[in-house]
Design an enzyme around this catalytic site. Sequence first.
Site, PDB file in Angstrom:
ATOM      1  N   GLU A   1      -5.458   1.967   1.682  1.00 34.32           N
ATOM      2  CA  GLU A   1      -5.368   0.806   2.588  1.00 34.32           C
ATOM      3  C   GLU A   1      -5.747   1.218   3.996  1.00 34.32           C
ATOM      4  O   GLU A   1      -6.427   0.496   4.726  1.00 34.32           O
ATOM      5  CB  GLU A   1      -3.943   0.235   2.567  1.00 34.32           C
ATOM      6  CG  GLU A   1      -3.782  -1.075   3.354  1.00 34.32           C
ATOM      7  CD  GLU A   1      -3.425  -0.905   4.823  1.00 34.32           C
ATOM      8  OE1 GLU A   1      -3.387  -1.918   5.546  1.00 34.32           O
ATOM      9  OE2 GLU A   1      -3.197   0.237   5.277  1.00 34.32           O
TER      10      GLU A   1
ATOM     11  N   ASP B   1      15.671  -8.043  -0.316  1.00 43.69           N
ATOM     12  CA  ASP B   1      16.301  -9.169  -1.017  1.00 43.69           C
ATOM     13  C   ASP B   1      15.371 -10.392  -1.031  1.00 43.69           C
ATOM     14  O   ASP B   1      15.346 -11.151  -2.009  1.00 43.69           O
ATOM     15  CB  ASP B   1      17.637  -9.526  -0.352  1.00 43.69           C
ATOM     16  CG  ASP B   1      18.691  -8.437  -0.549  1.00 43.69           C
ATOM     17  OD1 ASP B   1      18.529  -7.589  -1.447  1.00 43.69           O
ATOM     18  OD2 ASP B   1      19.690  -8.450   0.205  1.00 43.69           O
TER      19      ASP B   1
ATOM     20  N   ASP C   1       3.841  -5.008   3.609  1.00 44.18           N
ATOM     21  CA  ASP C   1       3.336  -3.862   4.367  1.00 44.18           C
ATOM     22  C   ASP C   1       4.137  -3.785   5.671  1.00 44.18           C
ATOM     23  O   ASP C   1       4.019  -4.664   6.522  1.00 44.18           O
ATOM     24  CB  ASP C   1       1.841  -4.068   4.655  1.00 44.18           C
ATOM     25  CG  ASP C   1       1.199  -2.871   5.362  1.00 44.18           C
ATOM     26  OD1 ASP C   1       1.898  -1.878   5.616  1.00 44.18           O
ATOM     27  OD2 ASP C   1      -0.009  -2.955   5.655  1.00 44.18           O
TER      28      ASP C   1
ATOM     29  N   HIS D   1       0.852  -1.200   0.000  1.00 45.02           N
ATOM     30  CA  HIS D   1       0.000   0.000   0.000  1.00 45.02           C
ATOM     31  C   HIS D   1       0.883   1.243   0.000  1.00 45.02           C
ATOM     32  O   HIS D   1       1.924   1.299   0.656  1.00 45.02           O
ATOM     33  CB  HIS D   1      -1.035  -0.015   1.118  1.00 45.02           C
ATOM     34  CG  HIS D   1      -0.597   0.339   2.500  1.00 45.02           C
ATOM     35  ND1 HIS D   1      -0.457   1.632   2.944  1.00 45.02           N
ATOM     36  CD2 HIS D   1      -0.305  -0.439   3.568  1.00 45.02           C
ATOM     37  CE1 HIS D   1      -0.118   1.628   4.215  1.00 45.02           C
ATOM     38  NE2 HIS D   1       0.001   0.381   4.627  1.00 45.02           N
TER      39      HIS D   1
HETATM   40  N1  TRP Z   1      -1.768  -2.730   7.597  1.00 38.78           N
HETATM   41  C1  TRP Z   1      -1.598  -2.106   8.888  1.00 38.78           C
HETATM   42  C2  TRP Z   1      -1.491  -0.637   8.637  1.00 38.78           C
HETATM   43  O1  TRP Z   1      -1.181  -0.241   7.556  1.00 38.78           O
HETATM   44  C3  TRP Z   1      -0.380  -2.597   9.618  1.00 38.78           C
HETATM   45  C4  TRP Z   1      -0.516  -4.003  10.056  1.00 38.78           C
HETATM   46  C5  TRP Z   1      -1.033  -4.421  11.215  1.00 38.78           C
HETATM   47  C6  TRP Z   1      -0.151  -5.148   9.316  1.00 38.78           C
HETATM   48  N2  TRP Z   1      -1.022  -5.783  11.248  1.00 38.78           N
HETATM   49  C7  TRP Z   1      -0.468  -6.264  10.130  1.00 38.78           C
HETATM   50  C8  TRP Z   1       0.427  -5.355   8.077  1.00 38.78           C
HETATM   51  C9  TRP Z   1      -0.243  -7.543   9.682  1.00 38.78           C
HETATM   52  C10 TRP Z   1       0.672  -6.651   7.641  1.00 38.78           C
HETATM   53  C11 TRP Z   1       0.335  -7.728   8.444  1.00 38.78           C
HETATM   54  O2  TRP Z   1      -1.700   0.150   9.518  1.00 38.78           O
HETATM   55 ZN    ZN Z   2      -0.877   1.794   8.606  1.00 34.65          ZN
END
Ligand code: TRP
Ligand code: ZN
Length: 336
Positions: free
Chosen positions: A179, A314, A208, A133
């Site tokens: 996102e 990587d 992410d 995202h």
């Molecule tokens: N996607 C969440 C955010 O952008 C962060 C996050 C929390 C996350 N738990 C996760 C990302 C587990 C990947 C996997 O705020």
């Molecule tokens: Zn976030």
Amino acid sequence: MKLTTPRRAAAAAVIALAGLLASATPAATAAPGAPGSVPAGIPVSALAAPDIPLANVKAHLTQFQSIATANGGSRAHGRPGYLASVNYVKGKLDAAGFVTTVQQFTTGGATGYNLIADWPGGDPGQVLMAGAHLDSVSAGAGISDNASGSAAVLETALAVSRAQLQTTKHLRFAWWGAEELGLVGSRYYVNSLPSAERAKVSAYLNFDMIGSPNPGYFVYDDNVALENVFKTYFATLGVPTEIETEGDGRSDHASFKNVGITVGGLFAGAGRLKSAAQAAKWGGSAGVAFDRCYHRACDNTANINDTALNRNSDAIAHAIWTVGGATARSGLGTGR
Ligand code: TRP
Ligand code: ZN
């Protein structure tokens, strides 16, 4: 950053796993060869991924920070810093030979954008996707969350171009909007894909928060073959991993998983606290959040652990090369 661990054994180990996803990959019969050559018995999918230069990934982070600073401090959905981020990534991809598409949607009273980049070639009936995202929350620049994943996926795509890579699967990279408003962009993408196109997506890999300042090494366990591709890679580095559990379904892979698409990914941790056991095996600070600036104004370029960002970058390239079924041996930049 160049790694100095033995790679041939690791590459051989992933062949069987990647083969679960790369159905067109020929069977593996590893034969010894001269150093530096590709032994005839090793399928071309064992072609090792290049090192992803950390300096290049960090240069993208600097650009995302500058974009936020020049646009009121964030790259959030509906703010000018978001569209500037899209245009930065798109410009790099267009110059590198990708076929890019900007998909618009509306949410929260503002226009959002997904950026999709297709690398020409590969079997159109077997698409390997990787994405991140691109939006931040409105509180800050979102460098850990999620310029880290956005930059690493971008640099991996640019490495595909530098290698002029040919793969069994068709490669598609994606940067999602909104996102932070509830996986809006990625859900819009999967919902707008005709079912025949959806069926061609072999797997989606999500990145992410992969450079958290007090990092953990978490691998999604949604699909065992993809999980093993990453676990095997980190094993070659001597880095222990754990299954990702900090809010399953809290990132864009959930949009794909919800419609039955195989997913995988990496995560370095968000607001949860690192335990004493985790600090013992990974270093860093016990009793402190993996990312103490999560969703805060201090999520700037100082809020990154370079080692985690480097290893995860990587690992992304490794997954694209192996799961995608890299077949091109010629060309500068493909070898190690
Ligand atoms: N996607 C969440 C955010 O952008 C962060 C996050 C929390 C996350 N738990 C996760 C990302 C587990 C990947 C996997 O705020
Ligand atoms: Zn976030």
